[in-house]
Scaffold this motif. Structure first.
Motif, PDB file in Angstrom:
ATOM      1  N   ASP A  43       2.577  -1.103  -8.488  1.00 51.59           N
ATOM      2  CA  ASP A  43       1.786  -1.183  -7.260  1.00 51.59           C
ATOM      3  C   ASP A  43       0.323  -0.949  -7.599  1.00 51.59           C
ATOM      4  O   ASP A  43      -0.033   0.042  -8.252  1.00 51.59           O
ATOM      5  CB  ASP A  43       2.247  -0.140  -6.243  1.00 51.59           C
ATOM      6  N   TRP A  68      -2.677   3.120 -10.138  1.00 54.13           N
ATOM      7  CA  TRP A  68      -1.445   2.348 -10.016  1.00 54.13           C
ATOM      8  C   TRP A  68      -0.241   3.276 -10.056  1.00 54.13           C
ATOM      9  O   TRP A  68      -0.323   4.393 -10.562  1.00 54.13           O
ATOM     10  CB  TRP A  68      -1.344   1.282 -11.104  1.00 54.13           C
ATOM     11  N   GLU A 127      -8.752   1.891 -11.683  1.00 54.16           N
ATOM     12  CA  GLU A 127      -7.836   1.273 -10.723  1.00 54.16           C
ATOM     13  C   GLU A 127      -6.499   2.020 -10.727  1.00 54.16           C
ATOM     14  O   GLU A 127      -5.691   1.850 -11.628  1.00 54.16           O
ATOM     15  CB  GLU A 127      -7.620  -0.195 -11.113  1.00 54.16           C
ATOM     16  N   PRO A 177      -3.991  -1.322  -6.083  1.00 56.43           N
ATOM     17  CA  PRO A 177      -4.763  -1.208  -4.839  1.00 56.43           C
ATOM     18  C   PRO A 177      -4.792  -2.527  -4.065  1.00 56.43           C
ATOM     19  O   PRO A 177      -4.503  -3.593  -4.609  1.00 56.43           O
ATOM     20  CB  PRO A 177      -6.172  -0.839  -5.325  1.00 56.43           C
ATOM     21  N   LEU A 178      -5.165  -2.450  -2.812  1.00 59.58           N
ATOM     22  CA  LEU A 178      -5.332  -3.604  -1.928  1.00 59.58           C
ATOM     23  C   LEU A 178      -4.037  -4.370  -1.717  1.00 59.58           C
ATOM     24  O   LEU A 178      -4.028  -5.597  -1.605  1.00 59.58           O
ATOM     25  CB  LEU A 178      -6.420  -4.543  -2.457  1.00 59.58           C
ATOM     26  N   SER A 179      -2.914  -3.665  -1.687  1.00 55.79           N
ATOM     27  CA  SER A 179      -1.602  -4.252  -1.422  1.00 55.79           C
ATOM     28  C   SER A 179      -1.181  -5.299  -2.448  1.00 55.79           C
ATOM     29  O   SER A 179      -0.425  -6.212  -2.138  1.00 55.79           O
ATOM     30  CB  SER A 179      -1.550  -4.855  -0.014  1.00 55.79           C
ATOM     31  N   ASN A 180      -1.677  -5.200  -3.665  1.00 60.05           N
ATOM     32  CA  ASN A 180      -1.266  -6.091  -4.747  1.00 60.05           C
ATOM     33  C   ASN A 180      -0.184  -5.421  -5.574  1.00 60.05           C
ATOM     34  O   ASN A 180      -0.086  -4.189  -5.616  1.00 60.05           O
ATOM     35  CB  ASN A 180      -2.451  -6.442  -5.651  1.00 60.05           C
TER      36      ASN A 180
END
Length: 109
Positions: free
Chosen positions: A62, A85, A83, A64-67
């Protein structure tokens, strides 16, 4: 004249088995930027830039930003220290390897 003893045969390190010894915890290989983990539940990744590689099983990472990224054996994804995760295994026995950048050390000769 006595015979010289043969040197010990080098042994390979089985990374998945090493990770299975302490599920859910990162295990760092001494003197390197390599870490392995057998996923158990959801795991937050360390803030390190490098390559996250699936050794066995299958994982969802998973971002950020629903990616998200799905990793299968022998697939990798470049993570960045800035970033955050998290990862979780979608198959039993999922093992990930993280190779950090900028921490590479040449092996001693």
């Amino acid at each position: 004249m006595p015979r010289a003893l043969a040197p010990d045969t080098p042994q390979a390190l089985h990374l998945a088995r090493l990770a299975q010894g302490t599920p859910g915890e990162w295990v760092r290989l001494p003197g390197s930027a390599v870490q392995v983990v057998q996923l158990q539940g959801t795991l937050s990744g360390p803030q390190v830039s490098g390559w996250l590689i699936c050794l066995s099983g299958e994982a969802v990472v998973d971002l950020p930003l629903s990616n998200f990224v799905r990793l299968r054996p022998a697939e990798g994804y470049g993570v960045q220290a800035h970033e955050p995760w998290t990862a979780f295994g979608t198959k039993d026995g999922t093992v990930l390897m993280l190779v950090g950048e900028g921490e590479h050390r040449e092996p001693a000769l």
